[in-house]
Design a protein around this motif. Structure first.
Motif, PDB file in Angstrom:
ATOM      1  N   ARG A 292       5.871  -4.836 -40.734  1.00  0.00           N
ATOM      2  CA  ARG A 292       6.456  -3.858 -41.642  1.00  0.00           C
ATOM      3  C   ARG A 292       7.796  -3.348 -41.108  1.00  0.00           C
ATOM      4  NH1 ARG A 292       1.245  -1.485 -41.836  1.00  0.00           N
ATOM      5  NH2 ARG A 292       2.043   0.482 -40.994  1.00  0.00           N
ATOM      6  N   ILE A 293       7.864  -3.203 -39.796  1.00  0.00           N
ATOM      7  CA  ILE A 293       9.127  -2.764 -39.180  1.00  0.00           C
ATOM      8  C   ILE A 293      10.207  -3.815 -39.400  1.00  0.00           C
ATOM      9  CG2 ILE A 293      10.254  -2.269 -36.963  1.00  0.00           C
ATOM     10  CD1 ILE A 293       7.587  -1.091 -36.010  1.00  0.00           C
TER      11      ILE A 293
ATOM     12  N   THR B 128       0.138   5.609 -32.120  1.00  0.00           N
ATOM     13  CA  THR B 128       0.187   4.158 -31.969  1.00  0.00           C
ATOM     14  C   THR B 128       1.541   3.601 -32.383  1.00  0.00           C
ATOM     15  OG1 THR B 128      -2.204   3.886 -32.266  1.00  0.00           O
ATOM     16  CG2 THR B 128      -0.818   1.970 -32.730  1.00  0.00           C
ATOM     17  N   VAL B 129       2.072   4.075 -33.497  1.00  0.00           N
ATOM     18  CA  VAL B 129       3.377   3.583 -33.957  1.00  0.00           C
ATOM     19  C   VAL B 129       4.459   3.930 -32.941  1.00  0.00           C
ATOM     20  CG1 VAL B 129       5.139   3.768 -35.742  1.00  0.00           C
ATOM     21  CG2 VAL B 129       2.711   3.696 -36.386  1.00  0.00           C
ATOM     22  N   THR B 130       4.408   5.135 -32.400  1.00  0.00           N
ATOM     23  CA  THR B 130       5.393   5.537 -31.378  1.00  0.00           C
ATOM     24  C   THR B 130       5.296   4.633 -30.159  1.00  0.00           C
ATOM     25  OG1 THR B 130       5.251   7.840 -32.127  1.00  0.00           O
ATOM     26  CG2 THR B 130       6.176   7.446 -29.940  1.00  0.00           C
TER      27      THR B 130
ATOM     28  N   GLN C 225       7.208   7.929 -38.365  1.00  0.00           N
ATOM     29  CA  GLN C 225       6.365   8.422 -39.454  1.00  0.00           C
ATOM     30  C   GLN C 225       6.363   7.467 -40.651  1.00  0.00           C
ATOM     31  OE1 GLN C 225       8.726   9.995 -37.863  1.00  0.00           O
ATOM     32  NE2 GLN C 225       8.055  12.042 -37.183  1.00  0.00           N
ATOM     33  N   GLU C 226       7.425   6.698 -40.824  1.00  0.00           N
ATOM     34  CA  GLU C 226       7.522   5.814 -41.977  1.00  0.00           C
ATOM     35  C   GLU C 226       6.555   4.634 -41.912  1.00  0.00           C
ATOM     36  OE1 GLU C 226      11.531   4.544 -42.376  1.00  0.00           O
ATOM     37  OE2 GLU C 226      12.344   6.567 -42.693  1.00  0.00           O
ATOM     38  N   PHE C 227       6.014   4.366 -40.726  1.00  0.00           N
ATOM     39  CA  PHE C 227       5.155   3.187 -40.559  1.00  0.00           C
ATOM     40  C   PHE C 227       3.691   3.562 -40.321  1.00  0.00           C
ATOM     41  CE2 PHE C 227       9.458   2.317 -39.036  1.00  0.00           C
ATOM     42  CZ  PHE C 227       9.821   1.303 -39.905  1.00  0.00           C
TER      43      PHE C 227
END
Length: 790
Positions: free
Chosen positions: A570-571, A606-608, A595-597
């Motif tokens: 997605r990134i 986890t995203v961070t 936050q967008e993912f």
């Protein structure tokens, strides 16, 4: 009781109960602490590995407590003696000690004097005298004389036995007296007659006293060892004042008071008898166990912390390395390994006494170095280390580009004789395997030291006195956390290293190696699923910690878990790039909003973590590699002079200070009071094993092989300090009965370190505390009590 366990752990950790519940569910489901800490942050709301380890340990204890509680309830219920009040007491017990206090009166036991007296019908006599002291004991006892009771004296003895048992089994009373004794009492130590010379290493404790609650771990363990070796006699003193207060509490509890009534003296004597023969003995056993457990817990904590620092020491990296295992008569063992640790060549040279083939040895090393393009020379720090270091210094002058480093050889002989070493280095002489290990541990300390039992690495204090299970469990947890924090290259890792990866045991590790040998390097993490017996759960637990460099997917070389690859996809859509250009592109990655993912599966933590990892994929958390430089011409104890400023390496940290290798075969001690100008509660706040430090020499005791150092370089050397050539008078450092001082214990035990081979045979040399003039100098300098075993 499950809910109460979770509540209690949450309170102890200062977290929410739902965090504990989530962590417990994951642990019970087979997840490991490293996996939960790294990849289940949303579930536990960011519990870290330290909190999770504490949670895991407390969960084990509290579940054992619940099992014991259930067994006790069933036992008492089976005796027909369980009522609502007793059940409530048992359910409210919050420790194993409290639970056992309550259970004591109901615990099946051999027939006691009290039980025999009850069977003889003497309990009414005991109850009567306790209820009405105005009754004359002799007259009351006469009524119980019969076939089973010979006379009034026997009747009163039986009644006393019943009351003594009753007093001694009152859970609330015993608990109160135990806490009073712990806070008011002290431990006394004295040398046994005729043991002064033989037990000189325990001289600090020949006439010693200190409150229970203030005794540090190392002193407790030292005194218990002295008692075990029949050098010291230990006495537990309830408190410095007379013990009447304890007897008074017993008397008050049961309404006994000396008011001149006929039975008062008999009852008062019964109280005194109960205290001296039963309760004090029981409390003495309890407090010994309490001291031991506290000391053991602290010793295990220190060992674990030091082991963590050693395992996470800076790696020199993938460079061709020559390992030198020093020796005198048996020669210096030499091994050259390539960047991957593969052995390229071995030899044995004899540069030192008695053969003294210096030039020949130097030529041999130079030939090996040039032939194999050696970059690093790793020198073990055992016997003949400085002499070998000098030889390596001449080698560096002959072969440009070489760098020499002295490393700890602790545990090298353990590895050499291990089954894995035989499998890894078949056909190689045992003595040469140690040189291979010394070379590899410079390249990557973690990868090499995992092949050795953590207890043999030698960074603990009194480790041979500690409970095997507790120590092993703690050290294994440290190794597991360290291995998973760094990550493992699945295509180069040894079976012992793979064994420590989350979700992989020894069997799976062997299967991975066999699959790798049969099919070649893994090209992707997905290929791990083809390994025999590596199922979905094991893959979930291990995949994120295994690295595949140069494989089909660049993400496989990172700590991003395969389950989170969709997030990366997605990134990529947002950045309109490919994975190769995204990885390492800090400008793009730092411009993204985590936050967008976020979605229902992967939260903000986890995203961070994913974005951080993509910026520096596969980053090594260990520090950059650097070395200490030992002073030229300082190679043995006699070369040291008070006031010298030296560079050294911290080899071990204990509760009382830090040990530093300054290149003379014997580590010096920097007492905790000399680590900083500020108060230091824990020496590890200032230094850790592997740190390179500048120290000043304060004093040297050659016969005892002891060096006193300070990190406060402006400290003045105490007047009269110097080299001690004769044995002192055996005093020094202890808190004497009725006196002051600040004892830090005798060097009756502690660290395993260099001289690893000799230690395997003699079990470790033990050294005693400072004495005579040196002890005075140490006290003035604030260095009164090294405690270490080499």
């Amino acid at each position: 009781m499950t809910t109460s366990i979770h509540q209690r752990i949450a309170e102890e950790l200062g977290v929410r109960e739902r965090q504990v519940q989530a962590a417990v569910d994951l642990l019970d489901g087979g997840s490991t602490v490293p996996f939960i800490a790294r990849y289940r942050k949303e579930a536990t709301e960011m519990l870290d590995d330290t909190q999770l380890r504490t949670l895991e340990e407390r969960l084990r204890y509290l579940r054992e407590l619940e099992e014991r509680r259930t067994a006790i309830l069933e036992s008492i219920r089976g005796q027909g003696k369980l009522d609502d009040v007793l059940e409530a007491q048992i359910m409210a017990a919050d420790s194993k000690a409290r639970l056992e206090d309550i259970y004591l009166p109901f615990k099946p036991k051999r027939r006691t004097k009290a039980q025999i007296a009850r069977e003889a019908g003497l309990e009414p006599l005991a109850d009567g005298l306790l209820a009405d002291p105005s009754v004359d004991p002799q007259a009351a006892a006469a009524a119980f004389v019969g076939e089973e009771v010979a006379d009034a004296a026997a009747a009163l003895d039986g009644a006393r036995a019943i009351l003594v048992e009753r007093f001694g089994e009152d859970a609330d009373l015993v608990g109160e007296l135990r806490e009073r004794m712990w806070t008011k009492g002290r431990l006394l130590s004295a040398v046994r007659e005729g043991k002064e010379a033989e037990g000189a290493k325990f001289s600090d404790y020949f006439d010693f006293a200190e409150p229970f609650a203030k005794l540090p771990s190392h002193r407790i363990l030292a005194m218990f060892r002295g008692e075990k070796e029949e050098t010291l006699t230990l006495t537990l003193e309830p408190e410095a004042e007379p013990t009447g207060t304890y007897e008074g509490r017993i008397a008050y509890r049961f309404g006994i008071a000396d008011q001149g009534r006929p039975a008062d003296k008999w009852l008062t004597d019964t109280v005194r008898w109960a205290w001296r023969t039963r309760i004090l003995v029981h409390l003495g056993i309890d407090l010994r166990m309490r001291m031991w457990q506290a000391a053991e817990d602290e010793a295990v904590r220190v060992f674990a912390a030091n082991l963590r620092d050693l395992l996470l020491a800076a790696p020199a990296g993938s460079r061709t390395t020559m390992g030198l295992d020093p020796g005198l008569r048996t020669g210096v063992k030499v091994a050259v390994v390539d960047a991957t640790g593969k052995v390229l060549g071995t030899d044995t040279i004899y540069p030192h006494e008695p053969r003294r083939r210096w030039d020949e040895s130097l030529a041999t090393l130079a030939t090996l170095a040039k032939t194999h393009n050696v970059e690093l020379v790793s020198i073990g720090n055992g016997t003949a280390s400085r002499e070998t270091d000098k030889l390596a210094g001449e080698l560096v002058k002959l072969v440009p580009g070489l760098t020499k480093i002295v490393v700890s050889e602790a545990g090298a002989s353990v590895y050499s004789a291990s089954a894995f070493a035989s499998q890894e280095l078949p056909g190689m002489d045992v003595s040469l395997r140690g040189a291979v290990s010394i070379a590899r541990r410079l390249q990557d300390p973690l990868a090499e030291l995992v092949k050795i039992d953590p207890k043999s690495i030698g960074v603990g204090q009194y480790q041979h006195d500690l409970a095997e299970t507790k120590l092993s469990r703690s050290l294994d947890a440290v190794v597991e956390d360290c291995v998973n924090a760094v990550g493992v290259d699945v295509n180069t890792a040894s079976a012992p290293l793979l064994t420590r990866v989350s979700g992989i045991g020894s069997g799976l590790a062997e299967n991975i190696v066999q699959h790798r040998d049969a099919n070649g390097p893994f090209r992707s993490r997905k290929a791990l699923k083809d390994v025999a017996r590596l199922g979905p759960k094991a893959f979930e637990q291990c995949a994120g910690f295994l690295r595949i460099r140069g494989g089909d997917d660049p993400l496989d070389a990172s700590s991003v878990h395969p389950e989170a690859y969709p997030v990366v996809r997605r990134i990529l859509k947002v950045t309109s790039g490919d994975i190769a250009t995204l990885i390492g592109n800090g400008t793009v990655l730092r411009g993204l909003r985590p936050q967008e993912f976020v979605d229902d599966t992967f939260g903000l933590p986890t995203v961070t973590d994913i974005l951080t990892e993509l910026e520096k994929p596969g980053r090594d958390p260990r520090p950059a590699f650097k070395t200490a430089t030992f002073m030229e011409g300082v190679e043995k104890l006699s070369d040291l002079k008070p006031g010298m400023l030296l560079e050294g390496v911290v080899t071990n940290v204990a509760a009382f200070g830090a040990f530093v290798d300054v290149g003379v075969h014997q580590d010096g001690l920097v007492h905790v009071s000399a680590l900083s100008h500020n108060f230091v509660k824990d020496p590890r706040e200032v230094v850790k094993p592997g740190d390179i430090v500048r120290v000043k020499v304060l004093d040297i005791d050659i016969p005892r092989k002891r060096i006193s150092l300070t990190l406060r370089l402006e400290d003045e050397v105490a007047k009269g300090a110097g080299q001690r050539d004769q044995q002192g008078d055996g005093g020094g450092g202890g808190a004497r009965r009725g006196g002051g001082g600040r004892p830090e214990g005798g060097r009756a035990g502690g660290q395993q370190g260099r001289g690893d081979r000799q230690r395997q045979d003699r079990g470790g040399q033990q050294r005693n505390a400072p004495s005579g003039a040196m002890a005075d100098a140490l006290r003035r300098a604030g260095l009164d009590g090294p405690d270490k075993k080499r």
